[in-house]
Design a protein around this motif. Structure first.
Motif, PDB file in Angstrom:
ATOM      1  N   ALA A  72      20.526 -10.950   6.356  1.00 33.88           N
ATOM      2  CA  ALA A  72      20.479 -10.004   7.471  1.00 33.88           C
ATOM      3  C   ALA A  72      19.913 -10.647   8.720  1.00 33.88           C
ATOM      4  CB  ALA A  72      19.646  -8.782   7.087  1.00 33.88           C
ATOM      5  N   SER A  73      19.683 -11.953   8.686  1.00 28.12           N
ATOM      6  CA  SER A  73      19.185 -12.652   9.869  1.00 28.12           C
ATOM      7  C   SER A  73      19.798 -14.045   9.903  1.00 28.12           C
ATOM      8  CB  SER A  73      17.656 -12.744   9.859  1.00 28.12           C
ATOM      9  OG  SER A  73      17.220 -13.650   8.865  1.00 28.12           O
ATOM     10  N   THR A  74      19.678 -14.693  11.056  1.00 33.44           N
ATOM     11  CA  THR A  74      20.289 -16.016  11.217  1.00 33.44           C
ATOM     12  C   THR A  74      19.761 -17.040  10.221  1.00 33.44           C
ATOM     13  OG1 THR A  74      20.696 -15.567  13.556  1.00 33.44           O
ATOM     14  CG2 THR A  74      20.738 -17.862  12.864  1.00 33.44           C
ATOM     15  N   PRO A  75      18.433 -17.189  10.041  1.00 29.77           N
ATOM     16  CA  PRO A  75      17.960 -18.163   9.054  1.00 29.77           C
ATOM     17  C   PRO A  75      18.453 -17.868   7.639  1.00 29.77           C
ATOM     18  CG  PRO A  75      16.164 -17.482  10.487  1.00 29.77           C
ATOM     19  CD  PRO A  75      17.304 -16.560  10.763  1.00 29.77           C
ATOM     20  N   ALA A  76      18.437 -16.596   7.250  1.00 27.33           N
ATOM     21  CA  ALA A  76      18.884 -16.234   5.905  1.00 27.33           C
ATOM     22  C   ALA A  76      20.373 -16.513   5.725  1.00 27.33           C
ATOM     23  CB  ALA A  76      18.592 -14.761   5.631  1.00 27.33           C
ATOM     24  N   LYS A  77      21.169 -16.264   6.759  1.00 30.62           N
ATOM     25  CA  LYS A  77      22.610 -16.529   6.665  1.00 30.62           C
ATOM     26  C   LYS A  77      22.872 -18.028   6.542  1.00 30.62           C
ATOM     27  CE  LYS A  77      27.082 -15.387   8.669  1.00 30.62           C
ATOM     28  NZ  LYS A  77      27.641 -16.701   8.311  1.00 30.62           N
ATOM     29  N   SER A  78      22.131 -18.833   7.287  1.00 26.44           N
ATOM     30  CA  SER A  78      22.299 -20.284   7.184  1.00 26.44           C
ATOM     31  C   SER A  78      21.975 -20.762   5.775  1.00 26.44           C
ATOM     32  CB  SER A  78      21.392 -20.988   8.200  1.00 26.44           C
ATOM     33  OG  SER A  78      21.728 -20.627   9.523  1.00 26.44           O
ATOM     34  N   ILE A  79      20.910 -20.219   5.191  1.00 26.97           N
ATOM     35  CA  ILE A  79      20.519 -20.608   3.838  1.00 26.97           C
ATOM     36  C   ILE A  79      21.549 -20.131   2.819  1.00 26.97           C
ATOM     37  CG2 ILE A  79      18.775 -20.255   2.036  1.00 26.97           C
ATOM     38  CD1 ILE A  79      16.704 -20.088   4.330  1.00 26.97           C
ATOM     39  N   ALA A  80      22.058 -18.897   2.989  1.00 21.41           N
ATOM     40  CA  ALA A  80      23.061 -18.376   2.053  1.00 21.41           C
ATOM     41  C   ALA A  80      24.353 -19.191   2.123  1.00 21.41           C
ATOM     42  CB  ALA A  80      23.344 -16.909   2.367  1.00 21.41           C
TER      43      ALA A  80
ATOM     44  N   ILE B 200      28.893 -37.635  -2.309  1.00 20.57           N
ATOM     45  CA  ILE B 200      28.501 -36.244  -2.543  1.00 20.57           C
ATOM     46  C   ILE B 200      27.059 -36.013  -2.109  1.00 20.57           C
ATOM     47  CG2 ILE B 200      28.050 -34.520  -4.339  1.00 20.57           C
ATOM     48  CD1 ILE B 200      30.454 -35.696  -5.865  1.00 20.57           C
ATOM     49  N   VAL B 201      26.158 -36.932  -2.481  1.00 22.26           N
ATOM     50  CA  VAL B 201      24.745 -36.802  -2.110  1.00 22.26           C
ATOM     51  C   VAL B 201      24.580 -36.850  -0.592  1.00 22.26           C
ATOM     52  CG1 VAL B 201      22.493 -37.913  -2.229  1.00 22.26           C
ATOM     53  CG2 VAL B 201      23.864 -37.672  -4.292  1.00 22.26           C
ATOM     54  N   VAL B 202      25.312 -37.744   0.073  1.00 19.27           N
ATOM     55  CA  VAL B 202      25.221 -37.851   1.530  1.00 19.27           C
ATOM     56  C   VAL B 202      25.678 -36.552   2.192  1.00 19.27           C
ATOM     57  CG1 VAL B 202      26.183 -39.009   3.557  1.00 19.27           C
ATOM     58  CG2 VAL B 202      25.398 -40.360   1.618  1.00 19.27           C
TER      59      VAL B 202
ATOM     60  N   THR C 148      22.114 -30.036   4.309  1.00 22.57           N
ATOM     61  CA  THR C 148      20.772 -29.465   4.165  1.00 22.57           C
ATOM     62  C   THR C 148      19.898 -29.799   5.370  1.00 22.57           C
ATOM     63  OG1 THR C 148      20.954 -29.678   1.765  1.00 22.57           O
ATOM     64  CG2 THR C 148      18.758 -29.353   2.665  1.00 22.57           C
ATOM     65  N   ALA C 149      19.945 -31.050   5.823  1.00 22.04           N
ATOM     66  CA  ALA C 149      19.136 -31.457   6.975  1.00 22.04           C
ATOM     67  C   ALA C 149      19.529 -30.669   8.221  1.00 22.04           C
ATOM     68  CB  ALA C 149      19.306 -32.960   7.218  1.00 22.04           C
ATOM     69  N   ARG C 150      20.808 -30.404   8.382  1.00 22.41           N
ATOM     70  CA  ARG C 150      21.271 -29.628   9.548  1.00 22.41           C
ATOM     71  C   ARG C 150      20.676 -28.222   9.529  1.00 22.41           C
ATOM     72  NH1 ARG C 150      25.489 -26.105  10.026  1.00 22.41           N
ATOM     73  NH2 ARG C 150      26.353 -25.790  12.118  1.00 22.41           N
ATOM     74  N   VAL C 151      20.672 -27.569   8.369  1.00 21.98           N
ATOM     75  CA  VAL C 151      20.130 -26.206   8.265  1.00 21.98           C
ATOM     76  C   VAL C 151      18.615 -26.222   8.482  1.00 21.98           C
ATOM     77  CG1 VAL C 151      19.735 -24.287   6.681  1.00 21.98           C
ATOM     78  CG2 VAL C 151      21.988 -25.364   6.795  1.00 21.98           C
TER      79      VAL C 151
ATOM     80  N   ALA D 270      17.902 -26.644  12.172  1.00 29.82           N
ATOM     81  CA  ALA D 270      18.243 -25.453  12.955  1.00 29.82           C
ATOM     82  C   ALA D 270      17.191 -24.359  12.790  1.00 29.82           C
ATOM     83  CB  ALA D 270      19.616 -24.930  12.550  1.00 29.82           C
ATOM     84  N   ILE D 271      16.606 -24.256  11.603  1.00 32.40           N
ATOM     85  CA  ILE D 271      15.626 -23.195  11.342  1.00 32.40           C
ATOM     86  C   ILE D 271      14.231 -23.603  11.824  1.00 32.40           C
ATOM     87  CG2 ILE D 271      14.448 -21.907   9.522  1.00 32.40           C
ATOM     88  CD1 ILE D 271      17.058 -21.974   7.922  1.00 32.40           C
ATOM     89  N   GLN D 272      13.784 -24.775  11.448  1.00 35.22           N
ATOM     90  CA  GLN D 272      12.398 -25.171  11.737  1.00 35.22           C
ATOM     91  C   GLN D 272      12.172 -25.536  13.200  1.00 35.22           C
ATOM     92  OE1 GLN D 272      11.077 -28.197   9.017  1.00 35.22           O
ATOM     93  NE2 GLN D 272      10.806 -26.738   7.344  1.00 35.22           N
ATOM     94  N   ASP D 273      13.183 -26.032  13.871  1.00 39.73           N
ATOM     95  CA  ASP D 273      12.993 -26.500  15.246  1.00 39.73           C
ATOM     96  C   ASP D 273      13.572 -25.542  16.287  1.00 39.73           C
ATOM     97  OD1 ASP D 273      11.804 -28.761  14.185  1.00 39.73           O
ATOM     98  OD2 ASP D 273      13.674 -29.883  14.111  1.00 39.73           O
TER      99      ASP D 273
END
Length: 355
Positions: free
Chosen positions: A49-57, A116-118, A124-127, A130-133
């Motif tokens: 229901a919010s931008t951070p949660a949608k990015s994580i989902a 695959i790992v890269v 993950t780093a992109r999300v 976007a959330i922390q910064d």
């Protein structure tokens, strides 16, 4: 041989159908997980229901798809090998062909996992970035969330409001964003603030301030809890986030900024409250009670629950909570005051006027 091929093709068709049903159900669940008529939203990470949660989902679904494909490929190769190279009567005394290395296969099982790992790392780093910064806009609501054993304290420094366990924030209109930024502190041990439909887990560590933000895009009540074991009653350290319309949030703010109600009819309960240790732990604005160890009780009855969400806030539960906190929350740090029935009833009557 024809019979064997027919069975094999049937198994393949069935597995493809089951796989299609699985992924269809996964995406339906991810996109339409909640009842739109319900005002209380439960702890479902696939109902952002919010931008951070949608990015994580979205990241979670992406990772599930990739790992699901890997799982199917590995299991498929395993089943294929078990069937094709199973022991047969014709080759009981024969040694299978020996393979002493394959450059192509070794390159494949080295390069493909690295790729695959890269990909997972970059996604993950992109999300996380976007959330922390994310920058804090000028109109953001600021809240300080403090974790205690075993309850939550919420302070609104710009609004002069202190409350507990039930966080009120305004809905954020995408055309006029009003995000809420939380500074996360701990008063005692490690905690973790987690409201799955509004954002990811964020740790509260003593002497190590943390932060998170959310911009809920629909009104309602969102449930969460402490996600880090913090002691006996960790499981009942719940929280509720009430996302209000701008008008409702403004009305709630005005009501919370008012001093405690002073009613002459409950003076006996007020005296009992102030003569016992209650006032050493709790604050009631406009009275000598200014304790900080327990929740602020100035507007206690404006909350839906007590004991950090462990019980509904009604007369019976409030009386039982004051009489014997361990009956609702075993291991609670709130002591039983051993009040007489008359004093207990008087205090409960006084508490019920704090709206």
């Amino acid at each position: 041989m024809p019979m064997r091929r027919t069975k094999s093709s049937k198994l393949q068709a069935v597995s493809q159908i089951l796989l299609a049903l699985f992924w269809s159900c996964t995406f339906v669940w991810a996109r339409n997980p909640t009842n739109p008529s319900s005002s209380v939203n439960h702890t479902n990470i696939f109902a952002p229901a919010s931008t951070p949660a949608k990015s994580i989902a979205d990241l979670s679904v992406f990772v599930l798809v990739i790992t699901g494909i890997i799982f199917i490929v590995v299991c498929g190769l395993l089943v294929y090998s078990l069937v094709k190279f199973r022991e047969r009567r014709a080759n009981l005394n024969r040694e299978p062909a020996q393979v002493y290395g394959s450059t192509q296969i070794e390159l494949a099982w080295t390069i493909i996992p690295i790729l695959i790992v890269v990909v997972l790392y970059l996604a993950t780093a992109r999300v996380i970035h976007a959330i922390q910064d994310a920058p804090e806009p000028a109109g953001a609501v600021q809240v300080t969330a403090i974790g205690h054993q075993y309850w939550w304290e919420f302070r609104y420094p710009k609004l002069g409001i202190v409350t507990a366990n039930e966080l009120h924030i305004p809905v954020s209109d995408p055309s006029h964003p009003t995000p809420t930024f939380l500074q996360l502190l701990s008063a005692d041990t490690d905690h973790s603030f987690w409201v799955p439909e509004l954002g990811g887990k964020a740790d509260l560590i003593p002497n190590h301030p943390n932060r998170m933000w959310m911009d809920p895009q629909r009104t309602g009540v969102f449930l969460g809890q402490c996600a880090q074991y913090c002691g006996t009653q960790h499981a009942k350290m719940l929280l509720r986030v009430s996302v209000d319309s701008p008008e409702d949030f403004a009305a709630w703010t005005r009501s919370q900024q008012q001093p405690a109600t002073q009613e002459a009819g409950v003076n006996a309960g007020k005296r009992v409250f102030e003569m016992n240790a209650c006032m050493n732990c709790h604050t009631v604005d406009g009275t000598p009670a200014n304790g900080r160890f327990g929740p602020d009780l100035t507007h206690l009855m404006s909350r839906v629950t007590i004991a950090a969400g462990a019980a509904e806030n009604n007369h019976e539960n409030l009386r039982l909570w004051i009489q014997d906190p361990s009956a609702i929350k075993h291991g609670s740090l709130m002591p039983a005051m051993k009040l007489s029935d008359a004093d207990l009833d008087a205090v409960v009557s006084y508490m019920e006027t704090l709206r």
